[in-house]
Design a protein around this motif. Structure first.
Motif, PDB file in Angstrom:
ATOM      1  N   CYS A 187       9.328   7.933   6.908  1.00  0.00           N
ATOM      2  CA  CYS A 187       9.039   9.339   7.168  1.00  0.00           C
ATOM      3  C   CYS A 187       8.658   9.468   8.643  1.00  0.00           C
ATOM      4  O   CYS A 187       7.797   8.733   9.130  1.00  0.00           O
ATOM      5  CB  CYS A 187       7.885   9.791   6.282  1.00  0.00           C
TER       6      CYS A 187
ATOM      7  N   CYS B 203       4.577  10.728   8.598  1.00  0.00           N
ATOM      8  CA  CYS B 203       3.462   9.850   8.187  1.00  0.00           C
ATOM      9  C   CYS B 203       3.819   8.366   8.258  1.00  0.00           C
ATOM     10  O   CYS B 203       2.986   7.515   8.030  1.00  0.00           O
ATOM     11  CB  CYS B 203       2.981  10.214   6.787  1.00  0.00           C
TER      12      CYS B 203
ATOM     13  N   SER C 235       5.363   6.514   6.302  1.00  0.00           N
ATOM     14  CA  SER C 235       5.460   5.745   5.058  1.00  0.00           C
ATOM     15  C   SER C 235       6.932   5.472   4.757  1.00  0.00           C
ATOM     16  O   SER C 235       7.826   6.198   5.209  1.00  0.00           O
ATOM     17  CB  SER C 235       4.792   6.491   3.905  1.00  0.00           C
TER      18      SER C 235
ATOM     19  N   CYS D 196       9.205  12.658   4.220  1.00  0.00           N
ATOM     20  CA  CYS D 196       8.968  12.373   2.804  1.00  0.00           C
ATOM     21  C   CYS D 196       8.586  13.665   2.057  1.00  0.00           C
ATOM     22  O   CYS D 196       8.174  14.647   2.677  1.00  0.00           O
ATOM     23  CB  CYS D 196       7.894  11.300   2.659  1.00  0.00           C
TER      24      CYS D 196
ATOM     25  N   CYS E  54       4.969  15.086   2.922  1.00  0.00           N
ATOM     26  CA  CYS E  54       4.863  15.786   4.211  1.00  0.00           C
ATOM     27  C   CYS E  54       5.755  17.031   4.236  1.00  0.00           C
ATOM     28  O   CYS E  54       5.395  18.053   4.830  1.00  0.00           O
ATOM     29  CB  CYS E  54       5.289  14.878   5.357  1.00  0.00           C
TER      30      CYS E  54
HETATM   31 ZN   LIG Z   1       5.526  11.577   5.180  1.00  0.00          ZN
END
Ligand SMILES: [Zn+2]
Length: 252
Positions: free
Chosen positions: A157, A160, A162, A180, A183
């Motif tokens: 992402c 963030c 991740s 993602c 988010c």
């Molecule tokens: Zn994210």
């Protein structure tokens, strides 16, 4: 390079424009110097022996002399004419798209970008040979973005950081990659990307052309990836128009 009065260059002719009474100004993409403008003196005279080698799409070897303002073409020899790109209307439009994207994403900075030159001539050759045009153009877009510093992030992402899981996601043109679902809910109006389209693009991004050609995406995935990639390219070019020199700064 400026110390040499004469130099050779392998190039693709992007476009030409009338210049002076009988000359042509060429915009070239070269293997050795990146994007380059060069003057073809007398190229509009009916007797010109160079003119036939200097049409758009042509892959040529040139001998150039350093001129006061621009390099001057002293010899030209065609390596590949790609005649079908000039003769077939649909192929012409595909080929023009390839050259236009290149022209708009590059500057006359005399910086060689060998991967970009390679994918350019490979793509023109594929189109001219009648290889799947859709695949050839999408592959070209992906590699072009890579080589000018806008490789889309498809594994994490972009907000963030991740790891992206196998589920439907969002895509941010501004962020340059996937967002993602967590988010994505917090940012209005993001385009979505389905898990199938994402898988296809990730495969595409790390594959050679022949590997990419073995995947058989559905019509829905083809349409989705095409509109996403074109949306991303359009976004980048519009932003670049608003912020002059932006792409150049990114590359430097
Ligand atoms: Zn994210």
């Amino acid at each position: 390079m400026a110390e040499f009065r004469s130099f050779r260059s392998e190039a693709v002719v992007i476009r030409h424009a009338d210049y002076g009474e009988a000359d042509r100004m060429l915009t070239l993409y070269t293997r050795q110097q990146g994007k380059l403008r060069a003057l073809a003196k007398g190229a509009r005279k009916p007797t010109s022996r160079k003119a036939g080698h200097l049409e758009p799409f042509t892959h040529v070897t040139l001998q150039l002399a350093r001129g006061r303002d621009f390099p001057i073409v002293t010899q030209a020899e065609t390596l590949h004419a790609y005649l079908s790109l000039r003769d077939d209307l649909i192929l012409t439009s595909h080929g023009s798209y390839v050259l236009e994207l290149l022209d708009r994403f590059t500057y006359q900075d005399e910086i060689a970008n060998p991967p970009l030159f390679r994918v350019l001539i490979e793509t023109l050759a594929r189109l001219a040979a009648g290889t799947d045009a859709w695949l050839s153009l999408r592959y070209y877009e992906m590699r072009l973005l890579d080589s000018v510093g806008f490789r889309p992030e498809l594994a994490q992402c972009v907000k963030c950081r991740s790891e992206i899981l196998a589920e439907d996601q969002f895509f941010s043109f501004d962020g340059g990659g996937v967002i993602c679902p967590r988010c994505g809910q917090t940012i209005p109006n993001l385009p979505t990307i389905s898990v199938d389209a994402l898988k296809y693009l990730r495969h595409f991004q790390r594959s050679t052309f022949s590997e990419a050609a073995r995947a058989r995406p559905t019509a829905v995935v083809r349409e989705e990836t095409e509109s996403l990639m074109q949306g991303y390219c359009t976004f980048l070019l519009e932003r670049e128009l608003n912020v002059p020199g932006f792409l150049k700064k990114i590359r430097a």
